[in-house]
Enzyme design. Sequence first.
Site, PDB file in Angstrom:
ATOM      1  N   ARG A  84      11.892  -6.405   4.430  1.00  0.00           N
ATOM      2  CA  ARG A  84      11.957  -4.976   4.798  1.00  0.00           C
ATOM      3  C   ARG A  84      12.842  -4.804   6.053  1.00  0.00           C
ATOM      4  NH1 ARG A  84       6.247  -2.089   5.024  1.00  0.00           N
ATOM      5  NH2 ARG A  84       5.961  -2.558   7.207  1.00  0.00           N
TER       6      ARG A  84
ATOM      7  N   LYS B 107       0.838  -1.214   0.000  1.00  0.00           N
ATOM      8  CA  LYS B 107       0.000   0.000   0.000  1.00  0.00           C
ATOM      9  C   LYS B 107       0.866   1.255   0.000  1.00  0.00           C
ATOM     10  CE  LYS B 107      -2.264  -0.435   3.880  1.00  0.00           C
ATOM     11  NZ  LYS B 107      -1.734  -1.653   4.464  1.00  0.00           N
TER      12      LYS B 107
ATOM     13  N   ARG C 220      11.164  -0.935  12.435  1.00  0.00           N
ATOM     14  CA  ARG C 220       9.913  -0.582  13.104  1.00  0.00           C
ATOM     15  C   ARG C 220       9.596  -1.622  14.176  1.00  0.00           C
ATOM     16  NH1 ARG C 220       5.274   0.758   8.733  1.00  0.00           N
ATOM     17  NH2 ARG C 220       4.041  -0.132  10.409  1.00  0.00           N
TER      18      ARG C 220
ATOM     19  N   ARG D 174      -0.635  -7.898  14.025  1.00  0.00           N
ATOM     20  CA  ARG D 174      -1.151  -6.950  13.013  1.00  0.00           C
ATOM     21  C   ARG D 174      -1.953  -7.698  11.944  1.00  0.00           C
ATOM     22  NH1 ARG D 174       3.986  -4.405  10.896  1.00  0.00           N
ATOM     23  NH2 ARG D 174       2.678  -3.053   9.636  1.00  0.00           N
TER      24      ARG D 174
ATOM     25  N   ARG E 228      -9.806   1.193   8.941  1.00  0.00           N
ATOM     26  CA  ARG E 228      -9.391  -0.167   9.303  1.00  0.00           C
ATOM     27  C   ARG E 228     -10.489  -0.907  10.054  1.00  0.00           C
ATOM     28  NH1 ARG E 228      -3.520   1.038   9.284  1.00  0.00           N
ATOM     29  NH2 ARG E 228      -2.310  -0.823   9.641  1.00  0.00           N
TER      30      ARG E 228
HETATM   31  P1  AMP Z   1       0.541   1.208   9.337  1.00  0.00           P
HETATM   32  O1  AMP Z   1       1.746   2.080   9.136  1.00  0.00           O
HETATM   33  O2  AMP Z   1      -0.615   1.605   8.474  1.00  0.00           O
HETATM   34  O3  AMP Z   1       0.876  -0.258   9.244  1.00  0.00           O
HETATM   35  O4  AMP Z   1       0.044   1.461  10.846  1.00  0.00           O
HETATM   36  C1  AMP Z   1       0.884   1.183  11.945  1.00  0.00           C
HETATM   37  C2  AMP Z   1       0.042   1.056  13.210  1.00  0.00           C
HETATM   38  O5  AMP Z   1      -0.639   2.281  13.462  1.00  0.00           O
HETATM   39  C3  AMP Z   1      -1.051  -0.003  13.159  1.00  0.00           C
HETATM   40  O6  AMP Z   1      -0.569  -1.300  13.466  1.00  0.00           O
HETATM   41  C4  AMP Z   1      -2.009   0.526  14.240  1.00  0.00           C
HETATM   42  O7  AMP Z   1      -1.522   0.274  15.531  1.00  0.00           O
HETATM   43  C5  AMP Z   1      -1.941   2.028  13.994  1.00  0.00           C
HETATM   44  N1  AMP Z   1      -2.938   2.474  13.002  1.00  0.00           N
HETATM   45  C6  AMP Z   1      -2.712   3.013  11.775  1.00  0.00           C
HETATM   46  N2  AMP Z   1      -3.859   3.309  11.142  1.00  0.00           N
HETATM   47  C7  AMP Z   1      -4.855   2.943  11.983  1.00  0.00           C
HETATM   48  C8  AMP Z   1      -6.274   2.957  11.907  1.00  0.00           C
HETATM   49  N3  AMP Z   1      -6.906   3.429  10.804  1.00  0.00           N
HETATM   50  N4  AMP Z   1      -6.978   2.490  12.966  1.00  0.00           N
HETATM   51  C9  AMP Z   1      -6.363   2.037  14.074  1.00  0.00           C
HETATM   52  N5  AMP Z   1      -5.035   1.968  14.209  1.00  0.00           N
HETATM   53  C10 AMP Z   1      -4.263   2.419  13.184  1.00  0.00           C
END
Ligand code: AMP
Length: 203
Positions: free
Chosen positions: A127, A13, A139, A150, A88
């Site tokens: 990664r 993404k 990360r 996740r 999400r």
């Molecule tokens: P990402 O970079 O999109 O993988 O997001 C990293 C982390 O941020 C996720 O594992 C969640 O803990 C939090 N997060 C990001 N976007 C959301 C969302 N829309 N709703 C809830 N938690 C989020």
Amino acid sequence: MRLVFLGPPGAGKGTQSELLKRRLGVPQLSTGDMLRGAVRAASPVGLKAKAIMDAGQLVSDDVVIGIVAERIEEADAGQGFILDGFPRTVAQAEALEELLAERALRLDGVLELEVNEAALVSRIEKRVEETRAVGGVVRADDQPETLKARLDAYKVQTSPVSTYYDQRGLLYRVNGMLPIDTVTGSIEEQLAAMRAVHQQELR
Ligand code: AMP
């Protein structure tokens, strides 16, 4: 255009929405990036979100919806945006629909990157290796245990979002298992299909 990018962690993404942002000239709004920024800044949102993110779980709907509501008000989002990592949950998808409806706006479509779980794990492992090789910071949520959490959160809480958009005729699926350029090409085809639907609606 106002788009949502849907897909599990590691589906590509981030890569694809970055490319698309340049082609469409609209900002990419990543809730993950915004939350990581809040954690770095040690803001009240960041302090609340850190432990949840480190555990690979979802930050509460209220917090994330609040961040997105503020962000889409900013001038650069006036001509459209690409949402990456939001919504999400179905509650977030409903809140987004309301936020847009209040402004007489709506989504043009939702692109879903489909990949299988084994590929996701190996992509994220890669990664991690690449980041380590250049001396970067891995990360916290890319560690194997957290990654599993996740992926579970995605299956349980986010998969229903895909059904939500499918039922509204907004879902455009893309095979995310192919090389990056091929995926980019499929996304272009799906955008053309979205535009065709809108042109028909305008007639
Ligand atoms: P990402 O970079 O999109 O993988 O997001 C990293 C982390 O941020 C996720 O594992 C969640 O803990 C939090 N997060 C990001 N976007 C959301 C969302 N829309 N709703 C809830 N938690 C989020």
